[in-house]
Write a protein that holds these residues in place. Structure first.
Motif, PDB file in Angstrom:
ATOM      1  N   GLN A 266       1.641   4.087  -3.008  1.00  0.00           N
ATOM      2  CA  GLN A 266       0.931   3.073  -3.787  1.00  0.00           C
ATOM      3  C   GLN A 266      -0.204   3.711  -4.589  1.00  0.00           C
ATOM      4  O   GLN A 266      -0.404   3.396  -5.768  1.00  0.00           O
ATOM      5  CB  GLN A 266       0.364   1.993  -2.853  1.00  0.00           C
TER       6      GLN A 266
ATOM      7  N   THR B  84       6.419  -5.500  -3.407  1.00  0.00           N
ATOM      8  CA  THR B  84       6.119  -4.390  -2.492  1.00  0.00           C
ATOM      9  C   THR B  84       7.355  -3.545  -2.166  1.00  0.00           C
ATOM     10  O   THR B  84       7.229  -2.442  -1.640  1.00  0.00           O
ATOM     11  CB  THR B  84       5.535  -4.917  -1.165  1.00  0.00           C
TER      12      THR B  84
ATOM     13  N   VAL C 178       7.842   0.309  -3.725  1.00  0.00           N
ATOM     14  CA  VAL C 178       6.944   1.280  -3.090  1.00  0.00           C
ATOM     15  C   VAL C 178       7.424   1.582  -1.672  1.00  0.00           C
ATOM     16  O   VAL C 178       7.445   2.742  -1.242  1.00  0.00           O
ATOM     17  CB  VAL C 178       5.489   0.759  -3.077  1.00  0.00           C
TER      18      VAL C 178
END
Length: 212
Positions: free
Chosen positions: A45, A27, A30
């Motif tokens: 995303q 993650t 992003v």
């Protein structure tokens, strides 16, 4: 080995890179690009998925420069230097535990070792940079052969990438163990007769290598 397979016939070990050798945070890129672009993470995303940026880059359909240009275009910021994009992209990589590298080096005495990773050139350069700072061999020196998705133009869990590795390295599936953190990748390898081992937290690769 936790799978209960007889390890006496085990001659070859194939390792995934992310979350097997080096911990990753999928993650993080992003999140960092969202901060740079002053956009919500969910929007970045969605853009990532819409343009299939990751898959195109990791399968070699675009090179480094095309990837960076694409990121600037879709996030609407032409002023970002290459280093800014590379740094944000590399935030996926967390600290590399040296004991994992040391254990892999020990295993070279008894097994043929290979790396099979869905990855990008920017990430590989960064991992090798980190390894050199730790006075450790590069990935290309650590393993007999490395198979990067962007070089072979294939990606896990496609059966073709496993068949490519077996053929190129001259490996017998039943004599080969494959370590990966992704269930789909494990299933695909198992279907070809490879002894696939699913590396799952809180265990690390070291736990799965104890009996080898």
């Amino acid at each position: 080995m936790n799978s209960g397979n007889n390890t006496s016939t085990l001659k070859n070990l194939i390792f995934d890179l992310g979350d097997v050798i080096i911990p990753i945070d999928l993650t993080a890129p992003v999140r960092n690009f969202a901060m740079l672009a002053n956009l919500p993470e969910t929007e970045v995303q969605a853009i990532w998925k819409q343009y299939d940026i990751l898959n195109k880059y990791e399968t070699g359909l675009v090179d480094d420069n095309a990837f960076r240009t694409h990121v600037r275009q879709v996030l609407k910021n032409d002023s970002w230097a290459d280093e800014v994009i590379d740094t944000a992209w590399n935030t996926v990589l967390l600290d590399l535990p040296v004991e994992r590298i040391e254990r892999i080096k020990e295993l070279k005495q008894n097994c043929r070792l290979f790396l099979l990773s869905n990855t990008s050139p920017i990430h590989i350069r960064q991992v090798n940079h980190v390894l050199s700072e730790m006075n450790q061999p590069t990935l290309e020196e650590l393993f007999e052969q490395v198979f990067y998705s962007y070089e072979v133009r294939l990606a896990k869990p496609s059966p073709e990438i496993y068949q490519h590795v077996l053929a190129k390295a001259g490996l017998v599936a039943e004599e080969t163990a494959f370590f990966d953190d992704n269930a789909a990748n494990i299933r695909a390898a198992l279907e070809l007769g490879i002894r696939a081992i699913h590396v799952q937290a809180p265990k690390t690769i070291l736990d799965y290598l104890k009996d080898i």
